[in-house]
Scaffold this motif. Sequence first.
Motif, PDB file in Angstrom:
ATOM      1  N   VAL A   1      34.707  62.729   0.185  1.00 27.25           N
ATOM      2  CA  VAL A   1      33.077  62.651  -0.091  1.00 27.25           C
ATOM      3  C   VAL A   1      32.995  61.165  -0.745  1.00 27.25           C
ATOM      4  CG1 VAL A   1      31.052  63.452  -1.204  1.00 27.25           C
ATOM      5  CG2 VAL A   1      32.618  65.041  -0.093  1.00 27.25           C
ATOM      6  N   VAL A   2      33.856  60.732  -1.485  1.00 29.23           N
ATOM      7  CA  VAL A   2      33.656  59.661  -2.442  1.00 29.23           C
ATOM      8  C   VAL A   2      34.004  58.597  -1.253  1.00 29.23           C
ATOM      9  CG1 VAL A   2      34.555  58.090  -4.234  1.00 29.23           C
ATOM     10  CG2 VAL A   2      34.009  60.470  -4.707  1.00 29.23           C
ATOM     11  N   ALA A   3      34.911  58.556  -0.624  1.00 31.22           N
ATOM     12  CA  ALA A   3      35.145  57.762   0.478  1.00 31.22           C
ATOM     13  C   ALA A   3      34.173  57.271   1.381  1.00 31.22           C
ATOM     14  CB  ALA A   3      36.632  57.787   1.164  1.00 31.22           C
ATOM     15  N   THR A   4      33.224  58.671   1.900  1.00 29.47           N
ATOM     16  CA  THR A   4      32.415  58.455   3.046  1.00 29.47           C
ATOM     17  C   THR A   4      31.056  57.941   2.385  1.00 29.47           C
ATOM     18  OG1 THR A   4      33.147  60.708   3.503  1.00 29.47           O
ATOM     19  CG2 THR A   4      30.973  59.901   4.384  1.00 29.47           C
ATOM     20  N   LEU A   5      30.712  58.268   0.866  1.00 29.50           N
ATOM     21  CA  LEU A   5      29.594  57.463   0.127  1.00 29.50           C
ATOM     22  C   LEU A   5      29.866  55.913   0.136  1.00 29.50           C
ATOM     23  CD1 LEU A   5      29.105  60.325  -2.418  1.00 29.50           C
ATOM     24  CD2 LEU A   5      28.027  59.886  -0.258  1.00 29.50           C
ATOM     25  N   LYS A   6      30.869  55.377  -0.081  1.00 36.85           N
ATOM     26  CA  LYS A   6      31.085  54.171  -0.387  1.00 36.85           C
ATOM     27  C   LYS A   6      31.613  53.263   0.901  1.00 36.85           C
ATOM     28  CE  LYS A   6      33.051  54.958  -4.837  1.00 36.85           C
ATOM     29  NZ  LYS A   6      34.150  54.358  -5.917  1.00 36.85           N
ATOM     30  N   LYS A   7      30.950  53.571   1.980  1.00 35.02           N
ATOM     31  CA  LYS A   7      31.229  52.889   3.274  1.00 35.02           C
ATOM     32  C   LYS A   7      30.376  51.534   3.320  1.00 35.02           C
ATOM     33  CE  LYS A   7      32.385  56.216   6.743  1.00 35.02           C
ATOM     34  NZ  LYS A   7      32.288  56.966   8.059  1.00 35.02           N
ATOM     35  N   GLU A   8      31.004  50.574   3.891  1.00 30.51           N
ATOM     36  CA  GLU A   8      30.382  49.400   3.627  1.00 30.51           C
ATOM     37  C   GLU A   8      29.025  49.291   4.799  1.00 30.51           C
ATOM     38  OE1 GLU A   8      30.901  46.378   2.510  1.00 30.51           O
ATOM     39  OE2 GLU A   8      32.290  46.940   0.758  1.00 30.51           O
ATOM     40  N   GLY A   9      28.039  48.744   4.676  1.00 34.38           N
ATOM     41  CA  GLY A   9      26.942  48.344   5.693  1.00 34.38           C
ATOM     42  C   GLY A   9      26.220  49.699   5.759  1.00 34.38           C
ATOM     43  N   SER A  10      26.570  50.547   5.331  1.00 35.50           N
ATOM     44  CA  SER A  10      25.677  52.110   5.259  1.00 35.50           C
ATOM     45  C   SER A  10      24.821  51.988   3.928  1.00 35.50           C
ATOM     46  CB  SER A  10      26.643  53.149   5.327  1.00 35.50           C
ATOM     47  OG  SER A  10      27.269  53.474   4.215  1.00 35.50           O
ATOM     48  N   ALA A  11      23.699  52.771   4.223  1.00 42.11           N
ATOM     49  CA  ALA A  11      22.860  53.270   3.060  1.00 42.11           C
ATOM     50  C   ALA A  11      23.753  53.879   1.709  1.00 42.11           C
ATOM     51  CB  ALA A  11      21.835  54.118   3.263  1.00 42.11           C
ATOM     52  N   MET A  12      23.604  53.285   0.627  1.00 42.32           N
ATOM     53  CA  MET A  12      24.257  53.780  -0.616  1.00 42.32           C
ATOM     54  C   MET A  12      23.657  55.063  -0.934  1.00 42.32           C
ATOM     55  SD  MET A  12      26.221  51.134  -1.054  1.00 42.32           S
ATOM     56  CE  MET A  12      27.006  51.709  -2.677  1.00 42.32           C
ATOM     57  N   PHE A  13      24.660  56.179  -1.163  1.00 43.71           N
ATOM     58  CA  PHE A  13      24.381  57.539  -1.294  1.00 43.71           C
ATOM     59  C   PHE A  13      25.045  57.725  -2.734  1.00 43.71           C
ATOM     60  CE2 PHE A  13      23.904  57.389   3.403  1.00 43.71           C
ATOM     61  CZ  PHE A  13      22.792  58.071   3.376  1.00 43.71           C
ATOM     62  N   THR A  14      24.640  58.813  -3.344  1.00 45.54           N
ATOM     63  CA  THR A  14      25.069  59.283  -4.559  1.00 45.54           C
ATOM     64  C   THR A  14      25.146  60.744  -4.438  1.00 45.54           C
ATOM     65  OG1 THR A  14      24.034  57.449  -5.603  1.00 45.54           O
ATOM     66  CG2 THR A  14      24.873  59.453  -7.000  1.00 45.54           C
ATOM     67  N   LYS A  15      26.345  61.549  -5.010  1.00 47.75           N
ATOM     68  CA  LYS A  15      26.339  62.988  -5.088  1.00 47.75           C
ATOM     69  C   LYS A  15      25.869  63.193  -6.530  1.00 47.75           C
ATOM     70  CE  LYS A  15      29.365  66.825  -4.815  1.00 47.75           C
ATOM     71  NZ  LYS A  15      30.944  67.235  -4.698  1.00 47.75           N
ATOM     72  N   VAL A  16      24.660  64.058  -6.490  1.00 47.06           N
ATOM     73  CA  VAL A  16      24.036  64.563  -7.819  1.00 47.06           C
ATOM     74  C   VAL A  16      24.112  66.171  -8.006  1.00 47.06           C
ATOM     75  CG1 VAL A  16      22.422  62.643  -7.770  1.00 47.06           C
ATOM     76  CG2 VAL A  16      21.929  64.756  -6.613  1.00 47.06           C
ATOM     77  N   VAL A  17      24.366  66.371  -9.167  1.00 55.32           N
ATOM     78  CA  VAL A  17      24.510  67.658  -9.684  1.00 55.32           C
ATOM     79  C   VAL A  17      23.470  68.197 -10.834  1.00 55.32           C
ATOM     80  CG1 VAL A  17      26.090  69.558 -10.449  1.00 55.32           C
ATOM     81  CG2 VAL A  17      26.991  67.746  -9.070  1.00 55.32           C
ATOM     82  N   ARG A  18      22.968  69.233 -10.834  1.00 55.14           N
ATOM     83  CA  ARG A  18      21.786  69.749 -11.557  1.00 55.14           C
ATOM     84  C   ARG A  18      22.139  71.176 -11.905  1.00 55.14           C
ATOM     85  NH1 ARG A  18      15.891  69.125  -9.820  1.00 55.14           N
ATOM     86  NH2 ARG A  18      16.587  70.269  -8.201  1.00 55.14           N
ATOM     87  N   MET A  19      21.933  71.300 -13.132  1.00 52.07           N
ATOM     88  CA  MET A  19      21.946  72.859 -13.790  1.00 52.07           C
ATOM     89  C   MET A  19      20.514  73.368 -13.544  1.00 52.07           C
ATOM     90  SD  MET A  19      24.695  72.765 -17.044  1.00 52.07           S
ATOM     91  CE  MET A  19      24.039  74.531 -17.648  1.00 52.07           C
TER      92      MET A  19
END
Length: 49
Positions: free
Chosen positions: A5-23
Motif C-alpha cells: 500500500v505504501v509503495a502504491t501511494l508513493k508512485k511518481e506522476g500520480s495523484a498523492m494519496f494518504t491512508k487515514v485512520v479514524r476512531m
Amino acid sequence: MAKKVVATLKKEGSAMFTKVVRMVKQDNGSYAFEERIVTKDGTKDFFSK
C-alpha cells in the motif's frame, strides 16, 4: 500488505494519496476504526465528519 500500500501511494506522476485512520464511537460504547485511502487534499474533509 502494508508495504504494498505504501509503495502504491508513493508512485511518481500520480495523484498523492494518504491512508487515514479514524476512531468512531459506536452505540454500544465501543470504538471501531475507519480506514480510507484519500487524496492529500481530502484528509481535512475526512476528519471533519
